[in-house]
Design a protein around this motif. Structure first.
Motif, PDB file in Angstrom:
ATOM      1  N   SER A  13       0.816  -1.222   0.000  1.00 10.42           N
ATOM      2  CA  SER A  13       0.000   0.000   0.000  1.00 10.42           C
ATOM      3  C   SER A  13       0.848   1.270   0.000  1.00 10.42           C
ATOM      4  O   SER A  13       0.306   2.363  -0.121  1.00 10.42           O
ATOM      5  N   ASN A  14       2.151   1.123   0.160  1.00  5.43           N
ATOM      6  CA  ASN A  14       3.079   2.256   0.332  1.00  5.43           C
ATOM      7  C   ASN A  14       2.712   3.108   1.554  1.00  5.43           C
ATOM      8  O   ASN A  14       2.973   4.319   1.594  1.00  5.43           O
ATOM      9  N   TRP A  15       2.085   2.487   2.532  1.00  5.28           N
ATOM     10  CA  TRP A  15       1.504   3.228   3.661  1.00  5.28           C
ATOM     11  C   TRP A  15       1.971   2.661   5.006  1.00  5.28           C
ATOM     12  O   TRP A  15       1.861   3.306   6.030  1.00  5.28           O
ATOM     13  N   ILE A  16       2.501   1.417   4.966  1.00  2.71           N
ATOM     14  CA  ILE A  16       2.919   0.761   6.214  1.00  2.71           C
ATOM     15  C   ILE A  16       4.421   0.497   6.154  1.00  2.71           C
ATOM     16  O   ILE A  16       4.896  -0.157   5.215  1.00  2.71           O
ATOM     17  N   SER A  17       5.135   0.991   7.126  1.00  2.06           N
ATOM     18  CA  SER A  17       6.576   0.660   7.205  1.00  2.06           C
ATOM     19  C   SER A  17       6.777  -0.330   8.347  1.00  2.06           C
ATOM     20  O   SER A  17       5.851  -0.608   9.118  1.00  2.06           O
ATOM     21  N   CYS A  18       8.008  -0.850   8.487  1.00  3.64           N
ATOM     22  CA  CYS A  18       8.319  -1.723   9.638  1.00  3.64           C
ATOM     23  C   CYS A  18       8.019  -0.955  10.932  1.00  3.64           C
ATOM     24  O   CYS A  18       7.511  -1.504  11.907  1.00  3.64           O
ATOM     25  N   ALA A  19       8.350   0.362  10.900  1.00  2.00           N
ATOM     26  CA  ALA A  19       8.204   1.189  12.101  1.00  2.00           C
ATOM     27  C   ALA A  19       6.744   1.496  12.443  1.00  2.00           C
ATOM     28  O   ALA A  19       6.462   2.002  13.528  1.00  2.00           O
TER      29      ALA A  19
END
Lengths: 346, 113
Positions: free
Chosen positions: A70-76
């Protein structure tokens, strides 16, 4: 005269034995305390030694939401440094706001853990790193191959000069691959380690670093509370798997990885480092506070089926329980400050 | 003639029993400090003969649960505390991977000749 000599000999003999006993006890105590000391070095694999450029690249990837479909969730997003490198939720929320089955484990001190994930299915941080990215429920990202309109992660990163340069600097000649992405993230994660807590300062000799309640709690921790059976060593974990008798026993846990009866409903013993920062607790976030956690162990678990033999009813007093909580809080240090990276846009 | 066959059969049975009992060895493998140890030294492999026994003895102050999911020999000794031991007879030649379910870093290979 003879009686005096005998008395003197007896006294000297007694003194000798007493001093021997004292020395023995002192050395036992010293040995016991030493097991909590920080290892001299952070463990790292010989094929991915930690370097500044690897940490820097890994940090960029860790904080970059473009690692998800989604290009919206990072590992952080889930491993949030402001929330003890976890998310403060009972169980994680993944792709499409889907509520997942297990809580987000902190990544603090994962460098010291031989197995990763609650069920230990990854034998290294490198093997762990790609799991959540590719998982349909978590970050839902295709890494290796672009499919139709869904651009793969490697293609996305390769299009950016900033990343091309950072990969070349960190892993010269190796390119942007699944392997180098995993290695860089693992390198950054290895640097997320606990700082000295009041307990660490106390074992180093600062007598007033822990309050009296916490000191009493340490005795409960090692004695009547039986906590040390599983939570031992510097990282306060045996890196083992136990069914601790939670009310909801629907998750097979480690049994999905190793079909051995004792592992039905068993999960990895988590670190207790910075435990005051990582509520809610347990693999399913069943308990909101450390007091609730201590109550759980005091009653010897809720579900008795396939319960770990280490879990038994403790009959702790109210003071012992509150002391134990104070001790657990003394395992939390001041977190290292973290600065967010500026991510490449071209 | 039948009597000779009978005596010979008895002798073969006796020899078979004798060879599998008298010549089979027992090896003690301790679980100590979350490692497998033989004669006080950490081991990650051991070579034994077909029919030999390994006695797994827990010397740690917590439970261990020794098991193998190898095709050659599958067993689960269950969890047992300090001071207790359990035995496994390795009756086929080959390699068996032995682990502790509770402490997965405990691993050893048994080669059966």
């Amino acid at each position: 005269m003879k009686l005096t000599t005998i008395a003197r000999d007896v006294t000297y003999t007694c003194l000798f034995f007493m001093s021997t006993l004292m020395i023995t006890n002192a050395s036992v105590a010293a040995t016991d305390i030493n097991k909590y000391l920080r290892p001299a070095e952070i463990p790292q694999p010989s094929n991915n030694l930690i370097t500044e450029s690897r940490i820097e690249l890994g940090k960029m990837l860790f904080f970059d939401p473009r690692l998800s479909g989604s290009n919206w969730i990072s590992c952080a997003t889930c491993h949030n440094p402001a929330l003890g490198w976890s998310d403060g939720l009972p169980t994680a929320i993944g792709h499409g706001q889907k509520v997942l089955g297990r809580s987000t484990p902190t990544i603090l001190n994962t460098a010291y853990q031989p197995l990763q994930f609650w069920d230990g299915r990854a034998r290294s941080l490198e093997k762990q790193a790609l799991g959540p990215i590719e998982s349909a429920g978590e970050m839902a990202q295709s890494i290796g191959k672009s499919e139709g309109k869904l651009q793969s992660l490697i293609d996305e990163l390769s299009a950016l000069k900033g990343y091309r340069d950072a990969f070349e600097k960190a892993y010269p000649g190796e390119g942007i691959t699944k392997k180098t992405i995993a290695k860089a993230i693992a390198s950054f994660e290895r640097t997320i380690v606990s700082t000295d807590s009041p307990f660490d300062l106390w074992i180093k000799g600062e007598k007033h670093a822990m309050n009296d309640a916490a000191l009493r709690g340490f005795k409960v921790f090692e004695g009547k509370g039986n906590c040390v059976k599983c939570h031992n060593g510097f990282n306060f974990t045996d890196n083992g798997f136990h069914n601790i008798g939670l009310k909801d026993a629907s998750d097979a846990g480690r049994y999905a990885i190793r079909k051995v009866k004792i592992l039905i409903g068993a999960f990895k013993t988590p670190t207790l480092r910075d435990v005051a920062l990582t509520a809610p607790y347990m693999h399913n976030g069943a308990y909101k506070t450390l007091e609730e956690v201590v109550d759980h162990y005091d009653r010897g678990g809720v579900t008795k089926e396939n319960l770990s033999p280490n879990i038994t009813k403790l009959n702790l007093t109210a003071r012992e329980k509150s002391d134990l909580v104070e001790f657990l809080k003394s395992l939390t240090g001041a977190p290292n400050p973290i600065t967010y990276p500026v991510l490449p846009t071209e | 003639m039948n009597r000779y066959v009978y005596i010979l059969s008895l002798f073969i049975c006796w020899a078979a029993v004798f060879s599998s009992t008298v010549y089979a060895d027992e090896f003690i493998v301790a679980q100590n400090n979350k490692t497998f140890k033989k004669d006080g030294k950490k081991i990650e492999s051991i070579t034994i003969k077909k029919g030999d026994t390994i006695r797994f003895k827990n010397e740690d102050p917590f439970f261990h649960n020794i098991f193998s999911l190898s095709d050659l020999k599958t067993f689960d000794l269950g969890s047992f505390p300090k001071g207790q031991s359990k035995t496994v007879v390795f009756d086929k030649a080959g390699t068996v991977e032995v682990e502790c379910a509770i402490h997965p870093e405990m691993y050893m290979e048994v080669t059966i000749e």
